[in-house]
Design a protein around this motif. Structure first.
Motif, short mmCIF file in Angstrom:
data_model
loop_
_atom_site.label_atom_id
_atom_site.label_comp_id
_atom_site.label_asym_id
_atom_site.label_seq_id
_atom_site.Cartn_x
_atom_site.Cartn_y
_atom_site.Cartn_z
N ILE A 95 -2.79 13.35 1.19
CA ILE A 95 -1.45 13.70 1.18
C ILE A 95 -1.16 12.79 2.61
O ILE A 95 -1.86 12.53 3.61
CB ILE A 95 -1.13 15.09 1.15
CG1 ILE A 95 -1.92 15.66 2.28
CG2 ILE A 95 -1.37 15.65 0.02
CD1 ILE A 95 -1.49 17.34 2.35
N SER A 96 0.19 12.74 2.78
CA SER A 96 0.97 11.95 3.92
C SER A 96 0.85 12.95 5.20
O SER A 96 1.07 14.28 4.73
CB SER A 96 2.16 11.35 3.80
OG SER A 96 3.08 12.33 3.03
N GLY A 97 0.89 12.30 6.33
CA GLY A 97 1.08 13.30 7.49
C GLY A 97 -0.31 13.65 8.36
O GLY A 97 -1.29 13.40 7.63
N PRO A 98 -0.08 14.11 9.50
CA PRO A 98 -1.21 14.41 10.18
C PRO A 98 -1.72 16.00 9.96
O PRO A 98 -1.08 16.63 9.28
CB PRO A 98 -0.68 14.25 11.67
CG PRO A 98 0.64 14.63 11.41
CD PRO A 98 0.93 14.11 10.17
N ILE A 99 -2.88 16.24 10.71
CA ILE A 99 -3.20 17.68 10.60
C ILE A 99 -3.05 18.23 12.03
O ILE A 99 -3.32 17.59 13.06
CB ILE A 99 -4.84 17.75 10.61
CG1 ILE A 99 -4.95 17.30 8.91
CG2 ILE A 99 -5.33 19.31 10.56
CD1 ILE A 99 -6.33 17.36 8.55
N LEU A 100 -2.62 19.46 12.13
CA LEU A 100 -1.85 20.05 13.33
C LEU A 100 -3.21 20.45 13.95
O LEU A 100 -4.08 20.95 13.61
CB LEU A 100 -1.10 21.25 13.17
CG LEU A 100 0.61 20.93 12.54
CD1 LEU A 100 0.94 22.26 12.37
CD2 LEU A 100 1.10 20.09 13.62
N ASN A 101 -3.19 20.08 15.38
CA ASN A 101 -4.44 20.38 16.26
C ASN A 101 -4.62 21.99 16.18
O ASN A 101 -5.81 22.35 16.33
CB ASN A 101 -4.22 19.85 17.68
CG ASN A 101 -4.30 18.32 17.56
OD1 ASN A 101 -4.89 17.78 16.50
ND2 ASN A 101 -3.92 17.51 18.63
N ASP A 102 -3.50 22.76 16.48
CA ASP A 102 -3.62 24.05 16.85
C ASP A 102 -3.98 24.95 15.70
O ASP A 102 -4.74 26.05 15.77
CB ASP A 102 -2.42 24.56 17.44
CG ASP A 102 -1.18 24.30 16.65
OD1 ASP A 102 -1.47 23.57 15.55
OD2 ASP A 102 -0.23 25.03 17.00
N THR A 103 -3.71 24.48 14.27
CA THR A 103 -3.94 25.27 13.09
C THR A 103 -5.06 24.56 12.22
O THR A 103 -5.43 25.38 11.47
CB THR A 103 -2.54 25.47 12.35
OG1 THR A 103 -2.28 24.30 11.76
CG2 THR A 103 -1.72 26.06 13.28
N GLY A 104 -5.45 23.50 12.36
CA GLY A 104 -6.33 22.61 11.42
C GLY A 104 -5.30 22.58 10.11
O GLY A 104 -6.26 22.01 9.32
N PHE A 133 0.71 -1.25 -0.15
CA PHE A 133 -0.24 -0.10 0.06
C PHE A 133 0.85 1.20 0.07
O PHE A 133 1.92 1.14 0.31
CB PHE A 133 -0.83 -0.15 1.44
CG PHE A 133 -0.08 -0.38 2.39
CD1 PHE A 133 0.06 0.85 3.30
CD2 PHE A 133 0.02 -1.61 2.97
CE1 PHE A 133 0.86 0.34 4.56
CE2 PHE A 133 0.71 -2.07 4.06
CZ PHE A 133 0.81 -1.01 5.04
N THR A 134 0.41 2.48 -0.31
CA THR A 134 0.75 3.73 -0.17
C THR A 134 1.00 4.16 1.27
O THR A 134 0.09 3.89 1.93
CB THR A 134 0.34 4.52 -1.23
OG1 THR A 134 -0.92 4.85 -0.67
CG2 THR A 134 0.00 4.01 -2.71
N PRO A 135 1.78 5.20 1.20
CA PRO A 135 1.72 5.90 2.79
C PRO A 135 0.26 6.78 2.91
O PRO A 135 0.14 7.04 4.01
CB PRO A 135 2.76 6.86 2.70
CG PRO A 135 3.91 6.16 1.72
CD PRO A 135 2.94 5.59 0.55
N ASP A 183 5.92 20.89 4.63
CA ASP A 183 6.84 19.92 3.89
C ASP A 183 6.69 18.47 4.74
O ASP A 183 7.40 17.68 4.96
CB ASP A 183 8.49 20.22 4.26
CG ASP A 183 8.81 21.40 3.55
OD1 ASP A 183 8.13 21.53 2.52
OD2 ASP A 183 9.38 22.26 3.95
N ALA A 184 5.56 18.00 4.93
CA ALA A 184 5.02 16.88 5.42
C ALA A 184 5.51 15.67 4.69
O ALA A 184 5.87 14.54 5.39
CB ALA A 184 3.32 16.72 5.64
N SER A 185 5.62 15.56 3.57
CA SER A 185 6.07 14.43 2.81
C SER A 185 7.67 14.17 3.23
O SER A 185 8.01 13.08 3.08
CB SER A 185 6.03 14.44 1.38
OG SER A 185 6.80 15.79 0.85
#
Length: 322
Positions: A93-102, A35-37, A107-109
């Protein structure tokens, strides 16, 4: 932040192998799945009696969301066939979403375009290493050391993002109860969300497990849900448990990190399953809440020098047995 749901999906259909070169691969001696990331599950070896023979099957799949915003505008996130074309934008897209900014990380990749994979062998060796005293970080498998959990000092998300991820993400056993992941404290990665263990000695690993995280904020538009998806894939290897050994488990822990009310929210799991080399049929079992694929005349299906007549399973082959 609004936490919407936690769901578990179990995949026991036959999925495809080797058509598009997906990486990485998670495997036990019975199955291989890649699978992909960003969560697109695709390929699979289905071995016969631990031999090198396998069925030729394809089953790309992914998760979908839909709903309506306060202005009754339709919102949808989800993709069908993953594209490796750099000029084509896939939905997630890979990576989480920041709680404080949404927002997604900058450069999450660079930090999350990967899948963390841990085998039972590495997991058990690491536990033993902890009990004997860790003498060097080089002794620790990379994906255990860099497990993307809260405040892991050995996993950087870049200076532009504050270096350390100070929010919940990958599940772990918190050995010293401080709320943060650190291998030097005896903390352990867990193979799925919401597991509970009373002690270090109780914590176990399946034959192999993998973790990735992705979100739907690629386009940074009002059509984004701002959904963060934490995906765990795991497989067991148990004596005399053929059905369990041939099962690929996929667990999704999903958080909504938007700031608007979503009405009539729906979640779906998209799949395009092909069995063998020929056309196949689909079925649904309401009592088991399961769908399955099968060949109407599977004895005539031959591919990769393998005859489906030799496949000693029921699920996904005959429509009368699951």
């Amino acid at each position: 932040m609004k936490s919407i749901l936690l769901i578990s999906l179990t995949s026991i259909s036959l999925v495809g192998y080797g058509q598009f070169g997906f990486d990485p691969i998670v495997t036990n001696q019975f199955r291989e799945v890649s699978f992909t990331p960003t969560g697109h599950i695709f390929e699979d070896h289905f071995f016969l009696d631990e031999s090198e023979e396998f069925t030729n099957q394809i089953s790309p799949s992914n998760i979908w969301f839909s709903g309506f915003d306060p202005d009754n505008g339709y919102i949808h996130s989800g993709e069908t066939f993953y594209s490796f074309n750099p000029n084509f934008n896939n939905e997630f897209i890979s990576g989480p979403i920041l709680n404080d900014t949404g927002l997604a990380l900058k450069d999450a990749s660079n930090y999350f375009e990967r899948v963390w994979i841990i085998s039972a062998e590495d997991f058990n060796a690491f536990k033993e290493n902890i009990e004997n005293g860790i003498s060097s970080l080089q002794e620790i498998p990379k994906d255990i050391l860099e497990w993307p959990a809260r405040n892991n000092p050995h996993f950087s998300i870049g200076v532009e993002n504050g270096n350390i991820l100070n929010q919940e993400l990958a599940p772990f056993f918190d050995n010293n109860g401080d709320g943060n992941y650190n291998v030097l404290d005896g903390d352990l990665p867990l193979f799925k969300a919401d597991l509970s263990f009373n002690s270090f000695n109780e914590v176990y690993s399946p034959e192999v497990f993998a973790f990735s995280v992705y979100n739907d904020t690629r386009f940074e538009s009002s059509d984004d849900f701002k959904m963060e998806i934490r995906q765990s894939v795991y497989m067991f290897s148990c004596a005399e448990q053929k059905d369990l050994n041939n099962t690929v488990f996929t667990n999704f822990s999903i958080q909504y990190k938007g700031d608007k009310t979503i009405d009539d929210f729906k979640l779906a799991f998209w799949e395009d399953s092909d069995v063998g080399c020929n056309s196949h049929s689909m079925g649904f079992n309401k009592a088991l809440n399961s769908n399955y694929s099968y060949l109407e005349n599977y004895k005539l299906s031959t591919c990769n020098n393998f005859s489906s007549d030799d496949l000693d399973i029921n699920y996904g082959v005959t429509k009368n047995t699951i």
